[in-house]
Structure formats: structure tokens, C-alpha cells
Design an enzyme around this catalytic site. Structure first.
Site, PDB file in Angstrom:
ATOM      1  N   SER A  81       0.832  -1.194   0.000  1.00 29.69           N
ATOM      2  CA  SER A  81       0.000   0.000   0.000  1.00 29.69           C
ATOM      3  C   SER A  81       0.880   1.263   0.000  1.00 29.69           C
ATOM      4  CB  SER A  81      -0.899  -0.018   1.226  1.00 29.69           C
ATOM      5  OG  SER A  81      -1.664   1.134   1.234  1.00 29.69           O
ATOM      6  N   GLY A  82       0.607   2.137  -0.936  1.00 29.91           N
ATOM      7  CA  GLY A  82       1.371   3.390  -1.013  1.00 29.91           C
ATOM      8  C   GLY A  82       2.617   3.290  -1.861  1.00 29.91           C
TER       9      GLY A  82
ATOM     10  N   THR B  60      -1.484   2.528  -8.108  1.00 25.76           N
ATOM     11  CA  THR B  60      -2.566   3.244  -8.796  1.00 25.76           C
ATOM     12  C   THR B  60      -1.990   4.326  -9.713  1.00 25.76           C
ATOM     13  OG1 THR B  60      -4.005   2.770  -6.955  1.00 25.76           O
ATOM     14  CG2 THR B  60      -4.678   4.539  -8.406  1.00 25.76           C
TER      15      THR B  60
ATOM     16  N   ASN C 176      -1.337   5.319   3.215  1.00 28.56           N
ATOM     17  CA  ASN C 176      -1.422   6.026   1.936  1.00 28.56           C
ATOM     18  C   ASN C 176      -2.621   6.965   1.959  1.00 28.56           C
ATOM     19  OD1 ASN C 176      -1.592   6.796  -0.721  1.00 28.56           O
ATOM     20  ND2 ASN C 176      -1.844   4.739  -1.571  1.00 28.56           N
TER      21      ASN C 176
ATOM     22  N   SER D 197      -5.426   5.580  -0.665  1.00 28.25           N
ATOM     23  CA  SER D 197      -5.290   4.127  -0.757  1.00 28.25           C
ATOM     24  C   SER D 197      -6.508   3.496  -1.440  1.00 28.25           C
ATOM     25  CB  SER D 197      -5.126   3.564   0.646  1.00 28.25           C
ATOM     26  OG  SER D 197      -4.925   2.187   0.570  1.00 28.25           O
ATOM     27  N   SER D 198      -6.230   2.621  -2.403  1.00 32.23           N
ATOM     28  CA  SER D 198      -7.333   1.928  -3.082  1.00 32.23           C
ATOM     29  C   SER D 198      -7.904   0.907  -2.100  1.00 32.23           C
ATOM     30  CB  SER D 198      -6.825   1.188  -4.314  1.00 32.23           C
ATOM     31  OG  SER D 198      -5.984   2.017  -5.067  1.00 32.23           O
TER      32      SER D 198
ATOM     33  N   GLY E 294      -2.524  -3.311  -2.133  1.00 33.80           N
ATOM     34  CA  GLY E 294      -1.228  -3.914  -1.811  1.00 33.80           C
ATOM     35  C   GLY E 294      -1.253  -4.604  -0.465  1.00 33.80           C
TER      36      GLY E 294
ATOM     37  N   GLU F 208      -0.814  -5.394   3.167  1.00 36.56           N
ATOM     38  CA  GLU F 208      -0.798  -4.399   4.241  1.00 36.56           C
ATOM     39  C   GLU F 208      -0.855  -5.022   5.624  1.00 36.56           C
ATOM     40  OE1 GLU F 208      -3.908  -1.795   2.971  1.00 36.56           O
ATOM     41  OE2 GLU F 208      -5.487  -2.955   3.909  1.00 36.56           O
TER      42      GLU F 208
HETATM   43  N1  LIG Z   1       5.100   7.982 -10.327  1.00 33.10           N
HETATM   44  C1  LIG Z   1       4.755   8.784  -9.311  1.00 33.10           C
HETATM   45  N2  LIG Z   1       5.038  10.098  -9.407  1.00 33.10           N
HETATM   46  C2  LIG Z   1       4.708  10.932  -8.396  1.00 33.10           C
HETATM   47  N3  LIG Z   1       4.106  10.529  -7.255  1.00 33.10           N
HETATM   48  C3  LIG Z   1       3.803   9.242  -7.100  1.00 33.10           C
HETATM   49  C4  LIG Z   1       4.102   8.298  -8.138  1.00 33.10           C
HETATM   50  N4  LIG Z   1       3.698   7.101  -7.709  1.00 33.10           N
HETATM   51  C5  LIG Z   1       3.150   7.291  -6.474  1.00 33.10           C
HETATM   52  N5  LIG Z   1       3.199   8.574  -6.120  1.00 33.10           N
HETATM   53  C6  LIG Z   1       2.722   9.167  -4.847  1.00 33.10           C
HETATM   54  O1  LIG Z   1       2.451   8.129  -3.938  1.00 33.10           O
HETATM   55  C7  LIG Z   1       1.099   8.133  -3.532  1.00 33.10           C
HETATM   56  C8  LIG Z   1       0.618   6.704  -3.364  1.00 33.10           C
HETATM   57  O2  LIG Z   1       0.570   6.063  -4.596  1.00 33.10           O
HETATM   58  P1  LIG Z   1      -0.607   5.075  -4.997  1.00 33.10           P
HETATM   59  O3  LIG Z   1      -1.906   5.585  -4.520  1.00 33.10           O
HETATM   60  O4  LIG Z   1      -0.439   4.803  -6.418  1.00 33.10           O
HETATM   61  O5  LIG Z   1      -0.237   3.810  -4.151  1.00 33.10           O
HETATM   62  P2  LIG Z   1      -0.874   2.364  -4.252  1.00 33.10           P
HETATM   63  O6  LIG Z   1       0.251   1.437  -4.479  1.00 33.10           O
HETATM   64  O7  LIG Z   1      -1.958   2.368  -5.238  1.00 33.10           O
HETATM   65  O8  LIG Z   1      -1.414   2.145  -2.805  1.00 33.10           O
HETATM   66  P3  LIG Z   1      -2.708   1.333  -2.309  1.00 33.10           P
HETATM   67  O9  LIG Z   1      -2.377  -0.091  -2.339  1.00 33.10           O
HETATM   68  O10 LIG Z   1      -2.889   1.861  -0.957  1.00 33.10           O
HETATM   69  O11 LIG Z   1      -3.801   1.717  -3.214  1.00 33.10           O
HETATM   70  C9  LIG Z   1       0.370   8.888  -4.598  1.00 33.10           C
HETATM   71  O12 LIG Z   1      -0.785   9.503  -4.089  1.00 33.10           O
HETATM   72  C10 LIG Z   1       1.421   9.907  -5.040  1.00 33.10           C
HETATM   73  O13 LIG Z   1       1.417  10.994  -4.138  1.00 33.10           O
HETATM   74 MG   LIG Z   2      -3.936   2.169  -5.130  1.00 31.05          MG
END
Ligand SMILES: Nc1ncnc2c1ncn2[C@@H]1O[C@H](COP(=O)(O)OP(=O)(O)OP(=O)(O)O)[C@@H](O)[C@H]1O
Ligand SMILES: [Mg+2]
Length: 1023
Positions: A102-103, A107, A160, A163-164, A391, A393
Site C-alpha cells: 500500500s502506497g 494506482t 497512503n 489508498s485503493s 497492496g 498491508e
Molecule cells: N510515479 C509517481 N510520481 C509521483 N508521485 C507518485 C508516483 N507514484 C506514487 N506517487 C505518490 O504516492 C502516492 C501513493 O501512490 P498510490 O496511490 O499509487 O499507491 P498504491 O500502491 O496504489 O497504494 P494502495 O495499495 O494503498 O492503493 C500517490 O498519491 C502519489 O502521491
Molecule cells: Mg492504489
């Protein structure tokens, strides 16, 4: 855009030394230098940068579009492009599996991939504008759907801020050109417990805060809401409604705009926010016991809920406080206890939200469904699946949802292991290369622990849920787990392992996941697995006056007494959906993005070694590299390999012609002494050590600048040659064009002059068409030719013997015509008149004298002879003979015809002057101070001036190749004795014959009276 300098090693496979430490060093070095992507072969490892990276603009899209992975520095675009390319070129379905905790950026990665695909597709839209519109619409819906799904499916967690809280798998369908024509989104297990409960520091789903923070006052008033989230129990428990990285107001606006784009109509949008509001109110409904009877506190909140869900208030109250039980044909009402009522309310809130989320996904799917009218059923579209699922967690308190989420991650890790190993193994087999197994942790055992029939945790939970005879508790479930799983390597509880003092007795169990130990609290497992919602609520919503809401609850139509089959449990449903997902992914060519979270504090610079090392370990990345390098660090198709390294050998550069690509590759490797380090498969070369590849790369890099120069040179040469060709083509075109124009002109002339030969004037009256530019010069020649022809035609009618005379007459005419009315043109010009008896009785003396003269003065023949009256510088008049020969003009006396003086050479003459009248005056202008001033006369009284002028001019032209100036004027000036004198013409009755007289300083030319002077016309006309 300048190409980024590579930092560290772009592909872990190429690392010289491979262990966890060097892996970590490389990852950290790259992260700290802003290189967030690194490959393991074709797997992309992505480290969350926690800052806006300037690497996703159109320039980058162009750089990666249609290129091979190895051609550019590592980038997620390259993975998206590879996936799109395989799909487009081979018509194979592909998928991109994005995993990480997560984070870690899953996404974001999925959105970047979507945007890349949108940017590289539908590029030839101008050829098919109607198709383009549809594709653009689909792309737009795919991208815009994110903000809606995130509003309703994402939340701030302690891991996060966005977070999805649901799993998302999106299929994008492409037509044969590789353009997106539709899609389908599958959602997996929404964490609905969040609707009613949030841990400290966390929030409910974004949409609740977006509504409260972003909607206008009027909207809130209509929904009976106040702006303060602290007024609503369901959104305030985490005490974290303000988040630095989130702007709920703006997000609300974005969501509304996306809803409009996705064609959610007014009623749909109204429903979305009404349900959210209803849940907020529902959270404030409380129960109490009054005289042993359950009563509803805060009935205003109940009113609002009923109003917003468009159900009868009484029905809602009843559903909240009691339930109907059908038993053996009887229908009974049973009042809830306070706990049951609260459970029912919460289940109701969760269920309403969960169905709403499902409805949103369905609506989006309807908007992007592949239009069957546009694409025939026979046509098989290809697709790319993008998986962005929650992810792995670990929270303080891990419940049923974390259990499911972590199980999902186990399944995906298993898929990764299977596919990566399988592919590798298959490849070696296919290529006929010997291969040895690599040790890696296979998490199948954990998957089995969760999903195995009868023995797996899910199955044990289901068994517990089925038991109705006695009241089964969570504690009993834990006992059942302990009993069945005792001794399992990856399971423990205080019961099975009493030494684990930090596991709470009868409450907690621990699963050793591939990614680490997670301690779960069993409390709530049973209920969450059963996912009970009293039938009363289903009926209530089925009877809602809102058609959409009603449609979400079809099972509410069942009669109270109808016995319903026990629905599958949440755990089983989730397990089934995971197995279907894995099966789906297995049938596609996978591409992987492995996301890594560099720190827990969302910092753009911190690289938390321990956290990262942990992730690298459990994701099995080092093993991944090992597997990839097992035996061979690198492999490539012969054609591609040859293309990349052919410059290294003189035998393969610029083209290898003495065998197959494989032979060419062999030549390169043998020449560089790499033969011991490679194996030749059927279609690929396998290179054992990265060093070899480095050496190849270095050799290539050393040659590239020279090749660049060569390419530039060749290119410039090519450009110049092309320009030259164009110029030549232009010249040819001009030439052809001119020829065509010339032909047309000649044809026009031909047509115009076709009958010129039979015309009286031989076409003189025909006007010439305007010649084309290119024919201007040639037209002059054409005119000359025509004139000659015409002269020829005219002369044809004249006997040849008359041509010399004709010539003289033309010469005379050219200077006298229109200036002097009479010049004897109609008469035969005899020339030497004095040589015959016709005009000269002494012609024999004359001829003899002329012959003598000829001998002394060396002329050829006599051209003209005449008696003349001459006037000299002494004002004397004398009768003489003028003899014009081919060399000179002589004056002879009239008796013996002796030469009186030196003759005047014709070539020396400076001009002639004659009058415009009928008189016979002619002045031969000579170079010295004396002109020859004479009046011709003859017995026949005919005009001989014309003849005399013709003869002298013609001869002069022959000698000097120039025209002798001839002046025709009534006042003639002449030079006599070095003085300029005017010759005035007069008429006198006293004279019988023209003569000269002194007239003061001038000369009078006196004509006999048969002439008269007419002013304003010719000065003297013969009567
Ligand atoms: N390529 C990127 N460029 C800039 N910021 C990023 C990038 N990837 C992630 N981030 C930052 O990290 C944060 C978390 O990313 P994201 O929501 O994609 O995580 P996740 O893996 O989908 O988590 P979860 O499993 O909780 O959904 C985003 O809101 C953004 O601020
Ligand atoms: Mg996500």
C-alpha cells in the site's frame, strides 16, 4: 529533451555482482538520482518518488513510442509500449500486473500506463474522423472513470493518503489497428467496513468528505447536512478529516465533471450524493432501551435517511428495530436487542454503499462497453488488462479485510513466480538450452493455507458460519483454526504456540505471509464472512421510490416466507474471484511492474533501507534477477542482436551477407573471443555473464559517434541528392513544358500559315501569335526564314536575269520609298547608259576611254554612267560625265571622256543627299572639303536618281557591310571648298535645263519652267 544520463545499472540483470546488498545499493543510487525505474529483464521495478516527476510528457511519449525495451533508459512507458506492441503485432492478449504494498505507487502507475496508451493510439484519426470520435470518447471515459472510482473506492489510510480500498482490474479492448474501442472494469472486494469504522488517523471513503467540503450550500441544505464532518459519526472516528495532500473541494468538482463526461444523468448524480448523505445520517442513528423496549434516538436522522433513500419512514424504523422471521409457515416479528439493532444499522450502511459502488462500476462499464454495432461479432478484438489491486498491508489491527487483501497478494505473488519461472523454463526448453533450477521461496504453501478445500482458513470459516445449532462465536472459529492448522509452518496462535506471548489468547492468530508476519484479530471474522444483512432491509430498499435504488436490490422482491438458500460467504466469494482473476491473467502475456515504497513518511528523499530491503526480499526481486540470470544473464533474438551489435565486426558491418542472422551473431562473438560465454539457442543467443554484454555495449558505444557522423554524412548526402534529383526533375519538367509550348506555337503557326503560299501577299497580312517566352529568340529566326521564303516566292515570278536590277531597286526603295514619289522603279535600269548608241553617239570613244581608265584605276566594271551638270567650289558650273564603277565614282569630260580628277572611292563616301521632288539633283558627300554636287540629265527625261542611289548604296554595303546614310530633304546642305552651303531649289523660265548658280553664300539649283515649286509639299513638281 536531453537524454538522461544513466546512473548505476539500468537492468539489475547486468549487475556484475549480485546479492541483496548490491541490489540495494543500485536501487538507492538510482532513486537518489531520480531514476525511479529499473528493469529486471522485462520486469519494471518502480520506486515511489513521492514528488512530481517531469518524465511523463509528450517528449517522453515520443521517445518510447514503438521502441524496444533496451533502446531507452528504463521507464514504465516502455512496459506499456511492450504490452501494446505484443498485443498489436501478435494479436495476443496481454496484461500488466502492478503489485507492491500500500502506497508504493500502483494506482499512479496504472494511470500513467493508461495515459501512455491514450497518447500513442488513434494517431491516424484524420483518415477516419467518425471512428476517431468514438475512440477518443472511450479513451476519455477510461481516464475520467478514475476520479469517480477513487472518490468512492479510495480512502486515506495510515499507509497512503489515497489508498485503493478495492481491487481493480481493467480490460482495454483494441481494434486491429491497436486503437482502444472499449473496456471493462472488474472490481474486487471493496473494504466496506470502512463505511462504519475507521482506525485513528484514517478516513472514510473520499466521497463523504468531498460532499461535505465541496458541495454548494444549497446542495447540503437539500441533503440536510452541515459542512462539519465532526457532526457525523461515520466519518469522524479516525479524527483525520483534514489531509494535507487532499483538497476535497477541488476533488468534488473533478468528480462532478467526470460524472458529466461519463453521462451520469441528473438523477444518477442525485442518487450518488443522496446515498452518501443517507449513510452520514444513518451513522447518527442511535438506539436506546426504554422500559425493555428498543427505541430510536435522534429520530430526525431517521427522517433524513428515509427521505434520502425515498422509503417510508415507518418501514425504515421497523427495519432498524425488528426483523421478520419465517419459521414453519409462521411469520413472526422479533425485536432487536440494542446490539443487534446497531449491527443491523451498520450492515445496512455497508450494504447500501457496497451496492452503490457496484452500480457505479456497472454504469462506467456500460459507457465503455464495446459497441457491438461497430464491431462485428466475428471480429476478435485484442486486449490489455491492467491490474491495480490493493497492496499487501499490515495494520495495528488487522481484520478480515486485511486477511483477504493479503491473500490476494499471495495469489499474485504465486502467479508471478509461476509465470516468470515457467516462461524462463519454457524458453530454455524451446531454445534447447540446458537449465538448472534456482532456489526461491514458493508461496504456494501459503495460498493453500488460505484456500485449500476443507483444510484452508476460508473453508474452516465457512464451516463455522454454517453451524446454526448453537451460537458460534469468533472464539470458536479460532479454536477450529487452531485445531486444523496446528503444526502448519505459516500459521500460529497463542494456543498452537504458547511461547508467543505477544499473541492475544483466544483473539489473535498469525499468518507468516510471503511478505511478512501478519497478526489478525479474529473478532468480527464470522460476521464479516457471513456478511449478513437482514432481509427486511433488502425489502425496504426494493420498495424505494427511487428506481435506481430499487433496481440495486432485486432480492428484496422475495416474499417474507420464501426460504432463501444461504448465499456464499464473503470469504468464498473473494476466493472464487481471485481464482478467476488468476486464471484470466494466466491466459495473457504478462508484464510486471513491481512497486516499492521507499519510506513511510511520504518523503521524496528518504530511502528507508530496512523497509526497502524487506520489500525487495519478499517480492523475491533478487531471486527474480537470479532466475533471469540462471546460466544466462541476457538473451536476445538473433535478428535484434545483430542489428544492435553489427557495427562491432567488419564482417557484419554494415550488413552481414554471408549467412543467417545466427551466423552473423556467431561471427561477432567469435571475433571478440566471447565464444565460451554464450550458447546459441534456436532463435536466440544466450549470454552467460553480464561482463560480456558490457563489453559488447562498450564496444558499441565507442563506435556510435563515428556511426552518427556517418549517418549524418549519409543523410546529408541523401538530402543533397534528393534536392538535386528534384531540381533535375524540375528542369525536365520545364523542358518538357517548354517543348510542349513550343510545339503548340509551331502548330499554331502551321495552321495560320497553311495557305500562305496561295495568298496574294504570301501571308504578310497574317498576324503572328504571341510566342511563348522560350520561343522569343527563335521566333526572330522563324520570321527571317519566313521572310526569306516570302522573298523567294516573290522572286520566283521575276526572271533571274532581273534579280540584280531588282536588288538595286529594293536598295533604292528602302531609302527613298515614301520620301520621294518618283525614282524610276518601273523602268528597266540599264546602268551604263553611255556605253551604247542609245544615249551616246560617241559610245565607242566612251567605251575605249573607260577601258583605259579601268586599266589605270583597276576597277571591275561600270555600274552607272550619266551626263551631269556639276557645281564646284568656285561656283562654276560644268558639264561632265559621272561614272560609277564598282570601286569609285569618276568625273569625265564630255568629249573625250577623260578622267578629270581622282575618283571618289565608294567606300569613302559619307552619305548621299537628294531632294524629295522630281529633279535630278544628287549630292555625294565626300570625306574631304568638297562634296560632289551634280544634276543628272538624259535625253529621255526620265528619273535616274533612284538608280544612282540604288547602285551606290548597294555597292557601299558590299564594301563596308554597312548602310550608306541617304538624306531626302528639300534643303540640302553640302560642303564646297570647306564651306557649308545650302542648295536652294528654284524655277526659272530662263533656263531650259537644270543648272546651278551662286546664290550669295549658298547655291541656287535652278530648274526650267516645266517644274514648279509647291510649298508644304514636294518642292518641285514636274508639270
Ligand atoms: N510515479 C509517481 N510520481 C509521483 N508521485 C507518485 C508516483 N507514484 C506514487 N506517487 C505518490 O504516492 C502516492 C501513493 O501512490 P498510490 O496511490 O499509487 O499507491 P498504491 O500502491 O496504489 O497504494 P494502495 O495499495 O494503498 O492503493 C500517490 O498519491 C502519489 O502521491
Ligand atoms: Mg492504489
Amino acid at each position: 529533451m536531453a537524454m538522461q544520463r544513466e546512473v548505476g545499472v539500468g537492468d539489475f540483470v547486468l549487475m556484475d555482482k549480485l546479492d541483496l546488498e548490491s541490489f540495494m545499493r543500485n536501487l538507492e543510487l538510482r532513486f537518489k538520482n531520480g531514476r525511479i525505474y529499473t528493469y529486471i529483464g522485462e520486469v519494471c521495478v518502480s520506486v515511489n518518488p513521492y514528488r512530481t516527476m517531469n518524465i511523463y510528457d509528450q517528449n517522453y511519449v515520443e521517445q518510447y513510442k514503438g521502441r524496444e525495451l533496451f533502446e531507452n533508459p528504463p521507464h514504465i512507458f516502455a512496459i506499456a509500449d511492450a504490452s501494446h506492441k505484443v498485443m498489436k503485432q501478435q494479436g495476443r492478449d496481454t496484461c500488466i500486473v502492478i503489485s507492491g504494498e500500500s502506497g508504493s505507487g500502483k494506482t499512479e502507475a496504472s494511470k500513467i500506463i493508461m495515459k501512455y496508451i491514450a497518447a500513442v493510439t488513434n494517431q491516424d484519426s484524420f483518415r477516419n474522423p467518425s471512428g476517431q470520435k468514438e475512440i477518443e470518447r472511450v479513451k476519455n471515459v477510461l481516464i475520467q472513470s478514475n476520479s469517480i472510482l477513487e472518490a468512492y473506492g479510495n480512502a486515506k489510510t495510515n499507509r497512503n493518503d489515497n489508498s485503493s480500498r478495492f481491487g481493480k482490474y481493467m480490460d482495454i479492448h483494441f481494434d486491429f489497428k491497436g486503437d482502444p474501442i472499449g473496456g471493462h472494469i472488474s472490481k474486487y472486494l471493496l473494504e466496506k467496513s470502512r463505511v462504519i469504522h475507521q482506525q485513528p488517523g484514517e478516513r472514510n471513503f473520499h466521497c463523504f468528505y468531498q460532499l461535505l467540503g465541496g458541495a454548494g450550500d444549497d446542495v447540503l441544505k437539500r441533503l440536510n447536512l452541515t459542512r462539519n464532518p465532526d457532526h457525523y459519526f461515520f466519518v469522524k472516528q479516525g479524527n483525520a478529516h483534514k489531509v494535507d495532500t487532499i483538497n476535497d473541494r477541488n476533488d468534488y468538482r473533478d468528480v462532478v465533471s467526470s460524472l458529466n463526461t461519463l453521462q451520469f444523468n441528473k438523477d444518477d448524480q442525485d442518487l450518488l450524493w443522496r446515498v452518501v448523505a443517507a449513510i452520514l445520517h444513518l451513522g447518527n442513528v442511535e438506539f436506546d432501551i426504554d422500559e425493555e423496549k428498543l427505541i430510536l434516538k435522534k429520530s430526525k436522522a431517521v427522517d433524513c435517511v428515509a427521505d434520502l433513500l425515498k422509503v417510508e419512514k415507518r418501514d425504515l424504523e421497523t427495519a432498524l428495530c425488528e426483523r421478520v422471521i419465517a419459521a414453519r409457515g409462521d411469520i413472526m416479528r422479533k425485536e432487536h436487542t440494542e446490539v443487534e439493532a446497531a449491527f443491523g444499522r451498520d450492515a445496512f450502511a455497508k450494504a447500501v454503499y457496497d451496492r452503490l459502488f457496484g452500480w457505479i462500476v456497472d454504469k462506467i462499464n456500460a459507457a465503455i462497453a464495446v459497441d457491438a454495432n461497430n464491431y462485428s461479432k466475428n471480429y476478435k478484438s485484442s486486449l490489455i488488462g491492467v491490474l491495480d489491486i490493493y497492496g499487501f498491508e499490515i495494520f495495528e489491527n488487522n481484520s478480515f479485510e486485511q486477511f483477504c487483501i493479503n491473500y490476494c497478494n499471495e495469489k499474485l505473488q504465486q502467479l508471478f513466480i509461476e509465470l516468470v519461472l515457467k516462461q524462463e523454463q519454457e524458453e530454455y526448453n524451446r531454445e534447447g538450452i540446458a537449465w538448472t533450477n534456482i532456489e526461491y521461496f514458493n508461496n504456494q504453501v501459503i495460498c493453500d493455507l488460505v484456500e485449500a478445500p476443507h483444510q484452508g482458513i476460508i473453508s474452516i470459516m465457512d464451516d463455522a458460519c454454517k453451524m446454526t445449532a448453537e451460537k458460534v462465536t469468533d472464539e470458536m472459529l479460532l479454536e477450529a483454526l487452531d485445531k486444523k492448522l496446528k503444526g502448519h509452518k505459516h500459521y500460529m496462535s497463542r494456543q498452537t504456540k504458547p511461547s508467543e506471548k505477544n499473541l492475544k489468547h483466544k483473539i489473535e492468530f498469525r499468518v507468516t505471509h510471503y511478505a511478512g508476519d501478519v497478526t489478525y484479530s479474529i473478532l468480527g471474522f464470522l460476521d464479516k464472512n457471513k456478511d449478513t444483512l437482514f432481509q427486511d432491509f433488502k425489502r425496504l430498499l426494493y420498495n424505494s421510490k427511487d428506481a435506481n435504488l430499487k433496481a440495486m436490490w432485486p432480492e428484496g422482491a422475495q416474499h417474507i416466507s420464501e426460504i432463501t438458500k444461504r448465499p456464499p460467504t464473503a470469504g468464498t466469494l473473494f476466493k472464487n474471484s481471485m481464482q478467476a482473476l488468476v486464471q484470466n491473467l494466466q491466459n495473457k502475456e504478462p508484464h510486471y511492474v513491481r512497486c516499492i515504497k521507499p519510506n513511510e513518511i511520504k518523503s521524496a528523499s528518504a530511502f528507508d533501507e530496512e523497509r526497502v530491503r524487506h520489500q525487495v526480499s519478499y517480492l523475491g526481486l533478487v531471486e527474480n534477477v537470479r532466475v533471469r540470470r540462471a546460466g544466462f544473464a541476457y538473451r536476445q533474438r538473433y535478428d535484434r542482436f545483430l542489428k544492435r551489435y553489427k557495427m562491432i565486426s567488419q564482417f557484419t558491418w554494415p550488413n552481414f551477407r554471408s549467412g543467417s542472422d545466427k551466423d552473423g551473431v556467431r561471427v561477432i562473438m567469435d571475433e571478440n573471443n566471447f565464444a565460451d560465454d554464450v550458447k546459441y539457442g534456436k532463435t536466440k543467443i544466450f549470454i552467460r555473464s553480464p561482463k560480456t554484454l558490457f563489453a559488447l555495449e562498450n564496444a558499441r558505444n565507442a563506435l556510435i559517434p563515428g556511426i552518427v557522423t556517418l549517418i549524418q554524412k549519409t543523410w546529408r548526402g541523401y538530402v543533397a541528392r534528393e534536392q538535386y534529383k528534384r531540381m533535375r526533375a524540375l528542369m525536365v519538367m520545364i523542358k518538357v513544358y517548354r517543348q510542349k509550348k513550343a510545339r503548340e506555337y509551331i502548330n499554331a503557326l502551321e495552321r495560320k500559315f497553311a495557305r500562305a503560299g496561295s495568298m496574294r501577299d504570301y501571308g504578310k497580312s497574317i498576324s503572328w501569335p504571341a510566342p511563348p517566352l522560350s520561343m522569343r529568340e527563335s521566333t526572330k529566326t522563324l520570321r527571317k526564314i519566313y521572310n526569306r521564303w516570302r522573298a523567294q516566292k516573290i522572286l520566283e515570278r521575276i526572271p533571274r536575269s532581273e534579280w540584280p536590277q531588282m536588288k538595286l531597286k529594293i536598295t533604292a526603295a528602302s531609302v527613298l520609298i515614301n520620301k520621294r514619289p518618283e525614282y524610276g522603279v518601273n523602268r528597266k535600269w540599264e546602268g551604263n547608259y553611255l556605253s551604247t548608241h542609245m544615249e551616246n553617239n560617241n559610245y565607242t570613244v566612251f567605251n575605249e576611254a573607260v577601258n583605259n581608265l579601268k586599266n589605270t584605276k583597276h576597277f571591275g566594271n561600270v555600274l552607272f554612267s550619266s551626263y551631269v551638270t556639276k557645281f564646284n567650289k568656285f561656283n562654276k558650273v560644268a558639264e561632265r560625265v559621272m561614272l560609277v564603277t564598282d570601286q569609285a565614282v569618276f568625273k569625265l569630260d564630255c568629249e573625250k571622256f577623260r578622267n578629270m580628277k581622282e575618283g571618289v572611292a565608294i567606300g569613302e563616301l559619307t552619305g548621299l543627299s537628294v531632294s524629295p521632288g522630281h529633279d535630278q539633283l544628287i549630292v555625294l558627300h565626300c570625306p574631304g572639303s568638297n562634296d560632289l554636287v551634280v544634276s543628272l540629265h538624259c535625253l529621255k527625261q526620265e528619273d535616274r536618281i533612284g538608280e544612282c542611289v540604288g547602285v551606290i548604296c548597294d555597292r557601299y554595303f558590299q564594301i563596308r557591310k554597312a548602310e550608306l546614310p541617304v538624306k531626302v530633304s528639300k534643303t540640302i546642305s553640302c560642303s564646297l571648298g570647306g564651306k557649308q552651303k545650302l542648295i536652294n531649289i528654284q524655277v526659272s523660265a530662263a533656263e531650259e535645263k537644270a543648272t546651278f548658280k551662286k546664290d550669295g553664300n549658298n547655291v541656287a539649283y535652278v530648274l526650267p519652267s516645266n517644274f514648279s515649286i509647291v510649298e508644304n509639299g514636294n518642292n518641285h513638281i514636274k508639270q
